[in-house]
Design an enzyme around this catalytic site. Structure first.
Site, PDB file in Angstrom:
ATOM      1  N   HIS A 119       0.862  -1.185   0.000  1.00  0.00           N
ATOM      2  CA  HIS A 119       0.000   0.000   0.000  1.00  0.00           C
ATOM      3  C   HIS A 119       0.896   1.232   0.000  1.00  0.00           C
ATOM      4  CE1 HIS A 119      -3.605   2.289   2.024  1.00  0.00           C
ATOM      5  NE2 HIS A 119      -3.130   2.905   0.947  1.00  0.00           N
TER       6      HIS A 119
ATOM      7  N   GLU B 293      -1.929  -1.346  -3.639  1.00  0.00           N
ATOM      8  CA  GLU B 293      -3.071  -0.669  -3.029  1.00  0.00           C
ATOM      9  C   GLU B 293      -2.812   0.829  -3.024  1.00  0.00           C
ATOM     10  OE1 GLU B 293      -4.477  -4.134   0.136  1.00  0.00           O
ATOM     11  OE2 GLU B 293      -3.350  -2.402   0.859  1.00  0.00           O
TER      12      GLU B 293
ATOM     13  N   HIS C 139      -8.342  -8.129   5.347  1.00  0.00           N
ATOM     14  CA  HIS C 139      -8.281  -7.132   6.415  1.00  0.00           C
ATOM     15  C   HIS C 139      -8.563  -7.794   7.765  1.00  0.00           C
ATOM     16  CE1 HIS C 139      -7.608  -2.999   7.582  1.00  0.00           C
ATOM     17  NE2 HIS C 139      -8.518  -3.157   8.516  1.00  0.00           N
TER      18      HIS C 139
END
EC number: 2.6.99.2
Length: 243
Positions: free
Chosen positions: A45, A72, A193
């Protein structure tokens, strides 16, 4: 039953490095170990504040990964341009707030349809496969379909954070129903997640889910068991859940 794949998120290796402003531990090295241990892809990310993964990491990982990169990023012009320059196999569009410790919820695709659609179309035209990180909600899935996204990643945070078995089972049912609904629309379904070694099996057993993206639990286990074993153990649980 179909195979299930593991994307290992290595953000927290970069978090540890950046805590002291050193050059180690290097997420590039972590990615190589994770791939050898059975990771099917590497997730990173690149946040707007660069709090863990840096532009340098993205550039070198793109050159060295043997599997696939899942980048991400927020839906901003800067990030779209970086993705177009980097050309990862996958981009996952996520919500982002500077004050959050980690991504707190799914992307509100419905509330910013034109913006997300424009980014999706631009990335798709460049040959990048786009995924939208969303909650297990039919309206958001419909919006993802309207954007032309071939992938979604279902947010499993509510399932992972459930305080009781009843709440967890209710969240599991929502995720399973959402995965089936999206699959019927022709969307490939990923999830992630907050997944851990203790709660991942039930999610991995959902037949419509293609890939799980897991980071914090694996990096946490790696402190004690080593990264290769941590990755291999997670992959083994996922594969066993599909038998």
């Amino acid at each position: 039953m179909s195979s299930i794949y593991l994307g290992v998120n290595i953000d927290h290796v970069a978090t540890l490095r950046n805590a002291r402003g050193t050059q180690y531990p290097d997420p590039v090295h972590a990615a190589e170990i994770a791939e050898r241990a059975g990771a099917d892809g590497i997730t990173i990310h690149l946040r707007e504040d660069r709090r863990h993964i840096t532009d340098r990491d993205v550039r070198i990982l793109r050159e060295t990964l043997q599997t696939r990169m899942n980048l991400e990023m927020a839906v901003t012009d800067e990030m779209v341009e970086i993705a177009l320059q980097t050309q990862p196999e996958y981009v996952c569009l996520v919500p982002e707030k500077r004050e959050e410790l980690t991504t707190e919820g799914g992307l509100d695709v419905l509330g910013q349809l034109e913006r997300v659609k424009a980014a999706t179309e631009k990335l798709t035209a460049a040959g990048i496969k786009v995924s939208l990180f969303i909650d297990a909600d039919r309206e958001q899935i419909d919006a993802a379909k309207a954007c032309g996204a071939p992938f979604i990643e279902l947010h499993t945070g509510h399932y992972s954070d459930a305080k009781s078995d009843v709440d967890q089972q209710n969240e599991l049912k929502k995720i399973a129903a959402a995965a089936a609904y999206a699959h019927d629309l022709g969307i490939t379904v990923n999830a992630g997640h907050g997944l851990t070694y203790h709660n991942v099996a039930a999610i991995a057993a959902i037949p419509e889910i293609y890939e799980l993206n897991i980071g914090h639990a694996i990096i946490g286990r790696a402190v004690f068991d080593g990264l290769a074993k941590a990755v291999a153990d997670m992959k083994a649980i996922m594969v066993a859940a599909r038998r």
